[in-house]
Design an enzyme around this catalytic site. Structure first.
Site, PDB file in Angstrom:
ATOM      1  N   ARG A   1      -2.588  -2.463  -7.495  1.00 33.90           N
ATOM      2  CA  ARG A   1      -2.234  -3.470  -6.160  1.00 33.90           C
ATOM      3  C   ARG A   1      -1.354  -4.782  -6.669  1.00 33.90           C
ATOM      4  O   ARG A   1      -1.616  -5.341  -7.491  1.00 33.90           O
ATOM      5  CB  ARG A   1      -3.460  -3.987  -5.617  1.00 33.90           C
ATOM      6  CG  ARG A   1      -3.968  -2.950  -4.293  1.00 33.90           C
ATOM      7  CD  ARG A   1      -2.924  -2.732  -3.507  1.00 33.90           C
ATOM      8  NE  ARG A   1      -3.665  -1.867  -2.375  1.00 33.90           N
ATOM      9  CZ  ARG A   1      -3.227  -0.516  -2.074  1.00 33.90           C
ATOM     10  NH1 ARG A   1      -2.440   0.021  -2.884  1.00 33.90           N
ATOM     11  NH2 ARG A   1      -3.885   0.138  -1.098  1.00 33.90           N
TER      12      ARG A   1
ATOM     13  N   CYS B   1      -7.405  -2.757   3.737  1.00 37.05           N
ATOM     14  CA  CYS B   1      -7.062  -1.430   4.049  1.00 37.05           C
ATOM     15  C   CYS B   1      -7.685  -0.506   2.964  1.00 37.05           C
ATOM     16  O   CYS B   1      -8.773  -0.371   3.249  1.00 37.05           O
ATOM     17  CB  CYS B   1      -5.299  -1.338   3.916  1.00 37.05           C
ATOM     18  SG  CYS B   1      -4.857   0.359   4.021  1.00 37.05           S
TER      19      CYS B   1
ATOM     20  N   ARG C   1      -6.538   2.400  17.784  1.00 39.83           N
ATOM     21  CA  ARG C   1      -6.501   3.602  16.505  1.00 39.83           C
ATOM     22  C   ARG C   1      -4.941   3.619  16.196  1.00 39.83           C
ATOM     23  O   ARG C   1      -4.100   3.413  16.701  1.00 39.83           O
ATOM     24  CB  ARG C   1      -6.997   4.857  16.998  1.00 39.83           C
ATOM     25  CG  ARG C   1      -7.173   5.946  15.950  1.00 39.83           C
ATOM     26  CD  ARG C   1      -7.646   7.104  16.575  1.00 39.83           C
ATOM     27  NE  ARG C   1      -8.824   7.079  17.617  1.00 39.83           N
ATOM     28  CZ  ARG C   1      -9.248   8.055  18.097  1.00 39.83           C
ATOM     29  NH1 ARG C   1      -8.931   9.452  17.699  1.00 39.83           N
ATOM     30  NH2 ARG C   1     -10.313   8.058  18.846  1.00 39.83           N
TER      31      ARG C   1
ATOM     32  N   HIS D   1       0.923  -4.178   5.648  1.00 41.31           N
ATOM     33  CA  HIS D   1      -0.325  -3.854   6.623  1.00 41.31           C
ATOM     34  C   HIS D   1      -1.356  -4.484   5.808  1.00 41.31           C
ATOM     35  O   HIS D   1      -2.559  -4.392   6.530  1.00 41.31           O
ATOM     36  CB  HIS D   1      -0.657  -2.827   7.229  1.00 41.31           C
ATOM     37  CG  HIS D   1      -0.912  -1.520   6.237  1.00 41.31           C
ATOM     38  ND1 HIS D   1       0.228  -1.149   5.640  1.00 41.31           N
ATOM     39  CD2 HIS D   1      -1.850  -0.987   5.790  1.00 41.31           C
ATOM     40  CE1 HIS D   1      -0.120  -0.215   4.696  1.00 41.31           C
ATOM     41  NE2 HIS D   1      -1.569   0.128   4.779  1.00 41.31           N
ATOM     42  N   GLU D   2      -1.347  -4.841   4.640  1.00 40.93           N
ATOM     43  CA  GLU D   2      -2.673  -5.359   3.796  1.00 40.93           C
ATOM     44  C   GLU D   2      -2.324  -6.609   3.803  1.00 40.93           C
ATOM     45  O   GLU D   2      -1.403  -7.074   2.604  1.00 40.93           O
ATOM     46  CB  GLU D   2      -2.653  -4.398   2.486  1.00 40.93           C
ATOM     47  CG  GLU D   2      -4.114  -4.325   2.203  1.00 40.93           C
ATOM     48  CD  GLU D   2      -4.100  -3.304   1.082  1.00 40.93           C
ATOM     49  OE1 GLU D   2      -4.479  -2.146   0.981  1.00 40.93           O
ATOM     50  OE2 GLU D   2      -3.567  -3.655  -0.301  1.00 40.93           O
TER      51      GLU D   2
ATOM     52  N   CYS E   1     -11.469  -2.554  20.147  1.00 39.22           N
ATOM     53  CA  CYS E   1     -11.736  -3.213  21.528  1.00 39.22           C
ATOM     54  C   CYS E   1     -12.661  -3.829  21.759  1.00 39.22           C
ATOM     55  O   CYS E   1     -12.965  -4.676  22.678  1.00 39.22           O
ATOM     56  CB  CYS E   1     -10.719  -2.380  22.460  1.00 39.22           C
ATOM     57  SG  CYS E   1     -11.899  -1.008  23.036  1.00 39.22           S
TER      58      CYS E   1
ATOM     59  N   CYS F   1     -15.859   2.309  20.325  1.00 42.41           N
ATOM     60  CA  CYS F   1     -16.355   0.951  20.075  1.00 42.41           C
ATOM     61  C   CYS F   1     -17.833   0.706  20.373  1.00 42.41           C
ATOM     62  O   CYS F   1     -18.414  -0.092  19.578  1.00 42.41           O
ATOM     63  CB  CYS F   1     -15.367  -0.084  20.481  1.00 42.41           C
ATOM     64  SG  CYS F   1     -13.704  -0.164  19.651  1.00 42.41           S
TER      65      CYS F   1
ATOM     66  N   CYS G   1       0.833  -1.223  -0.095  1.00 42.05           N
ATOM     67  CA  CYS G   1       0.013   0.028   0.102  1.00 42.05           C
ATOM     68  C   CYS G   1       0.843   1.195   0.131  1.00 42.05           C
ATOM     69  O   CYS G   1       2.147   1.375   0.620  1.00 42.05           O
ATOM     70  CB  CYS G   1      -0.859  -0.198   1.311  1.00 42.05           C
ATOM     71  SG  CYS G   1      -1.892   1.474   1.485  1.00 42.05           S
ATOM     72  N   HIS G   2       0.416   2.565  -0.641  1.00 42.21           N
ATOM     73  CA  HIS G   2       1.283   3.509  -0.526  1.00 42.21           C
ATOM     74  C   HIS G   2       1.663   4.029   0.607  1.00 42.21           C
ATOM     75  O   HIS G   2       2.708   4.655   0.850  1.00 42.21           O
ATOM     76  CB  HIS G   2       0.450   4.575  -1.233  1.00 42.21           C
ATOM     77  CG  HIS G   2       1.032   6.098  -1.606  1.00 42.21           C
ATOM     78  ND1 HIS G   2       1.201   6.998  -0.638  1.00 42.21           N
ATOM     79  CD2 HIS G   2       2.091   6.381  -2.539  1.00 42.21           C
ATOM     80  CE1 HIS G   2       1.859   7.821  -1.253  1.00 42.21           C
ATOM     81  NE2 HIS G   2       2.575   7.602  -2.401  1.00 42.21           N
ATOM     82  N   THR G   3       0.713   3.604   1.905  1.00 39.87           N
ATOM     83  CA  THR G   3       1.230   3.912   3.095  1.00 39.87           C
ATOM     84  C   THR G   3       2.804   3.618   3.687  1.00 39.87           C
ATOM     85  O   THR G   3       3.449   3.904   4.343  1.00 39.87           O
ATOM     86  CB  THR G   3       0.210   3.699   4.135  1.00 39.87           C
ATOM     87  OG1 THR G   3      -1.024   4.269   3.837  1.00 39.87           O
ATOM     88  CG2 THR G   3       0.439   4.141   5.689  1.00 39.87           C
TER      89      THR G   3
ATOM     90  N   CYS H   1     -11.467   3.459  17.576  1.00 41.06           N
ATOM     91  CA  CYS H   1     -11.180   2.674  18.721  1.00 41.06           C
ATOM     92  C   CYS H   1     -10.133   3.623  19.748  1.00 41.06           C
ATOM     93  O   CYS H   1      -9.183   3.864  19.128  1.00 41.06           O
ATOM     94  CB  CYS H   1     -10.576   1.426  18.633  1.00 41.06           C
ATOM     95  SG  CYS H   1     -10.248   0.527  20.245  1.00 41.06           S
TER      96      CYS H   1
ATOM     97  N   CYS I   1     -14.429   0.355  24.587  1.00 44.23           N
ATOM     98  CA  CYS I   1     -14.265   1.958  24.598  1.00 44.23           C
ATOM     99  C   CYS I   1     -15.618   2.810  23.978  1.00 44.23           C
ATOM    100  O   CYS I   1     -16.380   1.939  23.525  1.00 44.23           O
ATOM    101  CB  CYS I   1     -12.889   2.389  23.948  1.00 44.23           C
ATOM    102  SG  CYS I   1     -13.053   2.380  22.124  1.00 44.23           S
TER     103      CYS I   1
END
Length: 380
Positions: free
Chosen positions: A373, A178, A118, A70-71, A100, A106, A48-50, A114, A103
């Protein structure tokens, strides 16, 4: 896999030792999951670009050595103390943000932000004890957004793991963890266009194309793609985009161009670039009285959003969204079911596939703007 529960696992991981340098394939040690953690065998991941943004480390605090990614999709290998809703063998998607379930966010039907889980791009350790679960010869290797999927095994907080239909093909649905869900949810959950309405999408990268896909699913009759790269226009037709606007082709603000095209403005707009001028244009191009603009892109920390107050008083609505307003554990399984029921097409987002040993090729594709992708097959 159960035979490895409670033990340190040695496996391959693509480690970023310094900013902007190719990832290096290393043997890492992955510690067992602690309380409320899950250790996953990652089967497929994508870039991913992130990941690229934080790997380049040009606009934020660098943290190295680090395992990005993360994807992804995978299977639960073992669970830590207190984990009751996941077991070894479950098919899952790890997610960069969490739920979670305790909270105020959530428990609210209106929020997915969250308090505990987060996204935190600066934290390179686990919440439980402030330590990493990755190491090489005793040297800690930092985590990335709580997922670090560029490793054959990873440890994730249970609140950041969505259990999905075991029949879903993991090499396809990994992209739903993502960018695709972010764009899709921005349209379906936040903009909520009516059937037959008009939608402008700013930025035709993966998230923008997913936003367009959401507009197509919702039944929008006009989907206007706005992008500075004309090469993206042909590809965008596959995602329901009916018209294209390149702001560079006009000598007036693009919001004025869109207003003229649509008799006063579009019904909805979704901004997916993070460019502050695009954000302002996305807001000012919606119709007064009922227009809704949704901001998805993340701006520079020093940016300021400026528009005349009359644009708000004339009953235009400006909204923001995070991960498409999806709660990861609660909602992501239903997004996978959209794909399984053929309501959502995922294959058209996937333009390349490489083996794990070729992971740097995925970075080359992303940096060249080639494709949407790239799937990284971990077992090849």
């Amino acid at each position: 896999m159960a035979s490895t529960a409670g033990q340190v696992i040695r496996c391959k991981a693509a480690v970023a030792w310094e900013a902007g340098k190719p990832l290096v394939m290393e043997e890492v040690e992955v510690a067992p999951p602690q309380a409320m953690e899950v250790r996953l065998k990652v089967l497929f991941t994508s870039l991913c670009h992130t990941d690229v943004y934080f790997w380049e480390a040009k606009g934020q605090t660098p943290l190295f050595p680090r395992i990005f990614g993360h994807e992804a999709s995978g299977i639960v290998e073992s669970v830590g103390e207190g984990v009751t809703d996941l077991k070894p063998g479950d098919h899952v998607l790890p997610v960069f943000t969490g739920e979670c379930k305790e909270c105020r966010h959530c428990k609210s039907e209106e929020s997915n932000m969250c308090d505990l889980l987060r996204i935190n791009t600066d934290r390179g350790v686990m919440l439980n004890d402030g330590k990493t679960r990755f190491s090489i010869n005793g040297k800690p290797i930092y985590h990335f957004v709580g997922t670090s999927t560029f490793s054959e095994y990873t440890v994730v907080h249970v609140g950041c793991v969505a259990k999905i239909n075991p029949e879903a093909p993991l090499d396809k649905v990994c992209v739903l963890s993502c960018g695709i869900s972010t764009g899709l949810g921005a349209t379906l959950n936040v903009a909520k266009p009516n059937k037959g309405s008009s939608v402008a999408v700013f930025g035709l990268g993966a998230v923008g194309l997913a936003a367009a896909e959401g507009a197509r699913i919702a039944g929008a009759s006009r989907i206007i793609g706005v992008d500075l790269n004309p090469k993206r226009f042909e590809e965008a037709k596959k995602f329901g985009v009916t018209e294209f606007v390149n702001p560079k082709d006009y000598d007036k603000p693009v919001q004025e161009v869109i207003a003229e095209m649509t008799n006063g403005g579009v019904d909805r707009s979704v901004e997916c670039t993070g460019n502050i001028n695009a954000m302002i244009s996305a807001f000012e191009c919606v119709h007064d009285g009922w227009g809704v603009a949704v901001l998805v892109g993340v701006p520079n920390k020093d940016d300021a959003f400026k528009t005349h107050p009359m644009n708000v008083l004339n009953e235009r609505t400006l909204k923001g969204t995070f991960f498409g307003n999806y709660k990861p554990r609660t909602d992501l399984p239903s997004v996978v079911e959209k794909y399984m029921n053929k309501e959502l097409e995922v294959e058209k987002f996937i333009t390349h596939e490489v083996t794990f040993s070729e992971i740097n090729k995925a970075f080359d594709y992303m940096l060249a703007g080639d494709g949407i992708r790239c799937i990284i097959r971990m077992d090849a």
